[in-house]
Design a protein around this motif. Sequence first.
Motif, PDB file in Angstrom:
ATOM      1  N   LEU B  25      29.169  77.043  12.294  1.00 35.54           N
ATOM      2  CA  LEU B  25      29.651  75.891  11.502  1.00 35.54           C
ATOM      3  C   LEU B  25      28.505  75.048  10.932  1.00 35.54           C
ATOM      4  O   LEU B  25      28.681  74.369   9.924  1.00 35.54           O
ATOM      5  N   SER B  26      27.341  75.125  11.586  1.00 31.95           N
ATOM      6  CA  SER B  26      26.225  74.321  11.090  1.00 31.95           C
ATOM      7  C   SER B  26      25.574  74.951   9.855  1.00 31.95           C
ATOM      8  O   SER B  26      24.716  74.351   9.222  1.00 31.95           O
ATOM      9  N   LYS B  27      25.989  76.164   9.528  1.00 30.14           N
ATOM     10  CA  LYS B  27      25.342  76.857   8.398  1.00 30.14           C
ATOM     11  C   LYS B  27      26.265  77.112   7.205  1.00 30.14           C
ATOM     12  O   LYS B  27      25.805  77.583   6.169  1.00 30.14           O
ATOM     13  N   ILE B  28      27.554  76.859   7.354  1.00 29.52           N
ATOM     14  CA  ILE B  28      28.460  77.198   6.246  1.00 29.52           C
ATOM     15  C   ILE B  28      28.566  76.022   5.262  1.00 29.52           C
ATOM     16  O   ILE B  28      28.267  74.882   5.619  1.00 29.52           O
ATOM     17  N   PRO B  29      28.970  76.316   4.027  1.00 31.64           N
ATOM     18  CA  PRO B  29      29.026  75.270   3.002  1.00 31.64           C
ATOM     19  C   PRO B  29      29.904  74.083   3.421  1.00 31.64           C
ATOM     20  O   PRO B  29      30.989  74.272   3.974  1.00 31.64           O
ATOM     21  N   LYS B  30      29.410  72.907   3.103  1.00 34.01           N
ATOM     22  CA  LYS B  30      30.081  71.672   3.540  1.00 34.01           C
ATOM     23  C   LYS B  30      31.481  71.504   2.947  1.00 34.01           C
ATOM     24  O   LYS B  30      32.354  70.928   3.594  1.00 34.01           O
ATOM     25  N   HIS B  31      31.697  72.013   1.730  1.00 27.36           N
ATOM     26  CA  HIS B  31      33.007  71.796   1.091  1.00 27.36           C
ATOM     27  C   HIS B  31      34.143  72.471   1.858  1.00 27.36           C
ATOM     28  O   HIS B  31      35.305  72.102   1.714  1.00 27.36           O
ATOM     29  N   LEU B  32      33.798  73.451   2.703  1.00 24.37           N
ATOM     30  CA  LEU B  32      34.852  74.143   3.464  1.00 24.37           C
ATOM     31  C   LEU B  32      35.463  73.254   4.553  1.00 24.37           C
ATOM     32  O   LEU B  32      36.573  73.509   5.024  1.00 24.37           O
ATOM     33  N   PHE B  33      34.746  72.208   4.920  1.00 26.33           N
ATOM     34  CA  PHE B  33      35.253  71.340   5.986  1.00 26.33           C
ATOM     35  C   PHE B  33      36.445  70.498   5.552  1.00 26.33           C
ATOM     36  O   PHE B  33      37.117  69.883   6.374  1.00 26.33           O
ATOM     37  N   ASP B  34      36.731  70.491   4.239  1.00 23.14           N
ATOM     38  CA  ASP B  34      37.931  69.793   3.761  1.00 23.14           C
ATOM     39  C   ASP B  34      39.182  70.622   4.039  1.00 23.14           C
ATOM     40  O   ASP B  34      40.299  70.110   3.964  1.00 23.14           O
ATOM     41  N   LEU B  35      38.992  71.899   4.358  1.00 22.82           N
ATOM     42  CA  LEU B  35      40.139  72.785   4.601  1.00 22.82           C
ATOM     43  C   LEU B  35      40.502  72.800   6.086  1.00 22.82           C
ATOM     44  O   LEU B  35      39.686  72.419   6.934  1.00 22.82           O
ATOM     45  N   GLU B  36      41.696  73.256   6.388  1.00 22.98           N
ATOM     46  CA  GLU B  36      42.195  73.156   7.771  1.00 22.98           C
ATOM     47  C   GLU B  36      41.411  74.046   8.738  1.00 22.98           C
ATOM     48  O   GLU B  36      41.157  73.654   9.870  1.00 22.98           O
ATOM     49  N   ASP B  37      41.066  75.260   8.287  1.00 19.69           N
ATOM     50  CA  ASP B  37      40.372  76.184   9.178  1.00 19.69           C
ATOM     51  C   ASP B  37      39.117  76.714   8.466  1.00 19.69           C
ATOM     52  O   ASP B  37      39.130  77.791   7.868  1.00 19.69           O
ATOM     53  N   PRO B  38      38.045  75.925   8.513  1.00 18.11           N
ATOM     54  CA  PRO B  38      36.825  76.290   7.768  1.00 18.11           C
ATOM     55  C   PRO B  38      36.301  77.679   8.130  1.00 18.11           C
ATOM     56  O   PRO B  38      35.825  78.411   7.251  1.00 18.11           O
ATOM     57  N   ILE B  39      36.362  78.074   9.404  1.00 18.58           N
ATOM     58  CA  ILE B  39      35.834  79.376   9.808  1.00 18.58           C
ATOM     59  C   ILE B  39      36.613  80.502   9.129  1.00 18.58           C
ATOM     60  O   ILE B  39      36.050  81.414   8.534  1.00 18.58           O
ATOM     61  N   PHE B  40      37.946  80.410   9.195  1.00 18.63           N
ATOM     62  CA  PHE B  40      38.755  81.447   8.561  1.00 18.63           C
ATOM     63  C   PHE B  40      38.556  81.451   7.043  1.00 18.63           C
ATOM     64  O   PHE B  40      38.432  82.522   6.430  1.00 18.63           O
ATOM     65  N   GLU B  41      38.517  80.275   6.439  1.00 24.66           N
ATOM     66  CA  GLU B  41      38.351  80.211   4.978  1.00 24.66           C
ATOM     67  C   GLU B  41      37.021  80.818   4.555  1.00 24.66           C
ATOM     68  O   GLU B  41      36.920  81.499   3.527  1.00 24.66           O
ATOM     69  N   PHE B  42      35.990  80.552   5.356  1.00 21.79           N
ATOM     70  CA  PHE B  42      34.678  81.155   5.092  1.00 21.79           C
ATOM     71  C   PHE B  42      34.775  82.679   5.169  1.00 21.79           C
ATOM     72  O   PHE B  42      34.370  83.393   4.247  1.00 21.79           O
ATOM     73  N   ASN B  43      35.360  83.173   6.274  1.00 21.89           N
ATOM     74  CA  ASN B  43      35.497  84.626   6.445  1.00 21.89           C
ATOM     75  C   ASN B  43      36.293  85.259   5.313  1.00 21.89           C
ATOM     76  O   ASN B  43      35.928  86.308   4.789  1.00 21.89           O
ATOM     77  N   LYS B  44      37.409  84.627   4.978  1.00 17.17           N
ATOM     78  CA  LYS B  44      38.304  85.155   3.939  1.00 17.17           C
ATOM     79  C   LYS B  44      37.527  85.321   2.622  1.00 17.17           C
ATOM     80  O   LYS B  44      37.602  86.370   1.974  1.00 17.17           O
ATOM     81  N   ALA B  45      36.763  84.312   2.268  1.00 19.87           N
ATOM     82  CA  ALA B  45      35.990  84.375   1.022  1.00 19.87           C
ATOM     83  C   ALA B  45      34.926  85.468   1.095  1.00 19.87           C
ATOM     84  O   ALA B  45      34.724  86.215   0.126  1.00 19.87           O
TER      85      ALA B  45
END
Lengths: 274, 274
Positions: B25-45
């Motif tokens: 979580l410390s390395k993924i784009p900050k805009h993903l934190f507005d979404l409910e599940d940043p980890i999953f959204e990151f993976n999905k993309a």
Amino acid sequence: MTTQELIEQIKIKKSFLTVGLDVDLSKIPKHLFDLEDPIFEFNKAIIDATHDLCVSYKPNTAFYEAYGIKGWMSLQKTINYINENYPDVFTIADAKRGDIGNTSSMYAKAFFEDLNFDSVTVAPYMGKDSVEPFLAVENKHTIMLALTSNEGAFDFQTLKVDGKELYKQVLETSKTWKNSENLMYVVGATKAEYFTEIRKIVPDSFLLVPGVGAQGGSLSEVCKYGMNDNIGLLINSSRGILYASNGTDFAEKARAEALKMQQEMEQIISLKFI
Amino acid sequence: MTTQELIEQIKIKKSFLTVGLDVDLSKIPKHLFDLEDPIFEFNKAIIDATHDLCVSYKPNTAFYEAYGIKGWMSLQKTINYINENYPDVFTIADAKRGDIGNTSSMYAKAFFEDLNFDSVTVAPYMGKDSVEPFLAVENKHTIMLALTSNEGAFDFQTLKVDGKELYKQVLETSKTWKNSENLMYVVGATKAEYFTEIRKIVPDSFLLVPGVGAQGGSLSEVCKYGMNDNIGLLINSSRGILYASNGTDFAEKARAEALKMQQEMEQIISLKFI
């Protein structure tokens, strides 16, 4: 919990019993399935019935992960219940983790921070940088596999490396790691005669001992060869206590089994400290 | 997925790339934190952007467990997303599990049944009965640690047992286990020269190779010494692909990195099969 506090608890309770919370849904009483979280309800009843007879609880993560998110929730509720109600009990996440350094740090976070266990079991195969991230956490304990209680222990652990069994090499090497004072070791009870040799290498460390009971190990033999001046042993029993009955009296029967073990331990302790 | 189907996918995609989904979580784009599940959204993309360039995804469980129940939910959503949308991709739960027989069965249930991964990584220290429960599951694959990519690999894995390095003994012994045809092995890329020796013991097995990229291993060296007639390699890259950018273009940049690797692999494959 510090090692000193654990030793104090052993003296107060006259017990060095660990209850392994390995909850198998096919073995627990049927009436629990009417409740929302049968695994947690089972654990709660076992914990309430045995907390004064043991010094430690050890859920094995496999039995929770097998039920997915629901299982992980049962694990979280179980550790929270112990920490809130019985903070004097030492908690062990039996997870046998181990990975490259930055990944092991994430496991340390999972078990020491998120779930707030006092200790976690780890595997040694990946060496120093796979274990040191766990050792770096203050007032937490890392319990490394040395000589396990299963048949497969003889596949690699007892092979000779440079004239010495691998598990002895593992013990010796681990003593050179940073914060190695936070190490404890898993040593199976089914091989009591090995404890003499092990105590020459790690005289002061706590040993977590599975294999008494269902797997055939003898408590008195283990104590004879494995005990040190601070007792230095945590003897695990899982199936023998958890599944003493699968009726509505399961917690009562579990207590009776735990009591038998505690009394045997009390006698051993009293003989030790005459 | 069968081994034959995996080989087919490698030929179709001209790639033997595994993308390691180690989401920090410390390395993924900050805009993903507005979404409910940043980890999953990151993976999905990342998955949507790379699925045609790789044959496999490998989430490491540590990075999910570190975030507790939420993390486990992200893991479940990630594997479900892959299985539903890209069923031709081989999935690896990088969990490095291993325990006594009945406990390993529960881990097999967790990763093969509950989460429905095609494969899981396991540690060898506890021997035969700690691995065979995984091997018993049909059309699933068990990827055992042999020689890892980290510094600690030299603590125990390369020690000589009866004149032979431990990791070689692990490879040889594992071939005698029941359903050993379901075994693959982890062999780190940072030690390319070892592949020649390893291929003498396990000529036909797939090898999962971490350590290319961030950890310094060379793809061409690994292929030179480690490839067999069916390619027989799954080369993992995690950080180099995932964190190519931490802006809103992260998936696009991840694709560019994956494409570079796929193109290098395509060239290697074409030279191999002239």
